[in-house]
Design an enzyme around this catalytic site. Sequence first.
Site, mmCIF file in Angstrom:
data_model
loop_
_atom_site.group_PDB
_atom_site.id
_atom_site.type_symbol
_atom_site.label_atom_id
_atom_site.label_comp_id
_atom_site.label_asym_id
_atom_site.label_seq_id
_atom_site.Cartn_x
_atom_site.Cartn_y
_atom_site.Cartn_z
ATOM 1 N N LYS A 46 -1.361 0.558 -3.360
ATOM 2 C CA LYS A 46 -0.324 0.863 -4.353
ATOM 3 C C LYS A 46 0.280 -0.442 -4.857
ATOM 4 O O LYS A 46 0.754 -1.267 -4.075
ATOM 5 C CB LYS A 46 0.775 1.747 -3.764
ATOM 6 C CG LYS A 46 1.921 2.036 -4.744
ATOM 7 C CD LYS A 46 2.935 3.008 -4.169
ATOM 8 C CE LYS A 46 4.153 3.153 -5.083
ATOM 9 N NZ LYS A 46 5.149 4.117 -4.548
ATOM 10 N N LYS A 93 1.003 -1.122 0.280
ATOM 11 C CA LYS A 93 1.746 -1.251 -0.977
ATOM 12 C C LYS A 93 2.290 -2.664 -1.098
ATOM 13 O O LYS A 93 2.787 -3.243 -0.130
ATOM 14 C CB LYS A 93 2.882 -0.223 -1.003
ATOM 15 C CG LYS A 93 3.812 -0.292 -2.203
ATOM 16 C CD LYS A 93 4.871 0.797 -2.114
ATOM 17 C CE LYS A 93 5.953 0.626 -3.171
ATOM 18 N NZ LYS A 93 7.023 1.647 -3.050
ATOM 19 N N ASP A 117 7.269 5.940 1.755
ATOM 20 C CA ASP A 117 6.951 4.521 1.588
ATOM 21 C C ASP A 117 7.848 3.719 2.528
ATOM 22 O O ASP A 117 9.046 3.580 2.284
ATOM 23 C CB ASP A 117 7.194 4.077 0.138
ATOM 24 C CG ASP A 117 6.194 4.656 -0.847
ATOM 25 O OD1 ASP A 117 5.517 5.648 -0.506
ATOM 26 O OD2 ASP A 117 6.122 4.141 -1.981
#
Length: 222
Positions: A182, A153, A91
């Site tokens: 996400k 995300k 991430d």
Amino acid sequence: MTPEKILTYVDHTLLGVTATATDYIRLCDEALTYGVASVCVPPSRVALCAGYLAGKVAVCTVAGFPNGYASSAAKANEAAQAIQDGATEIDMVIDIGKAKEHAWEAILEDIRAVRAATQGYILKVIIETALLDQDEKIALCKVVGESGADFIKTSTGFAPTGATFEDVALLRQHSPAHVHVKAAGGIATLDDAEQFIALGATRLGTSRIVKIVQGMEDAAGY
């Protein structure tokens, strides 16, 4: 949706700066017990968690976290080292200042640098929605879609606010079909988690959902 099903969407997260090895082993034990999608831990703890989990649960880590203003080379090297240590999901955080400048090409190249270091592994791109306006979020959906990343995300969890229903719906609406969403930061209840999933999130970054399910089991005398 059952709690057991919701747990399969969860990146069970521990990124606090004071967490110890004992805390990370506990996180891994919880991941094994509750069937989450992954554990998300700092780069320095990837080897510990990957060794302990032995492939039974995916290990996710972060690059350029939480501020995003490390160089692209530094982020790529951090990601590559994490994969060497056993991570299978990265991430990364974009440079938020460049997003505020609308330097979209620079952000695209930043993501592509990390993508080049993570081929064959899942790459999620954190855009920190709390610090962006709506047009900037929409523009970043296009950038992430062009970058080769797997997910967009919402949040690091270190900004003033985390995921909102409105932002998840917006990211899903404007992201290409091949890019997953996400939601992360501030997901505090099972109802919230289920709503994020209904709006199109396929991962949830949270430390709370496992604790909620544990509390339900304790109350039921399991």
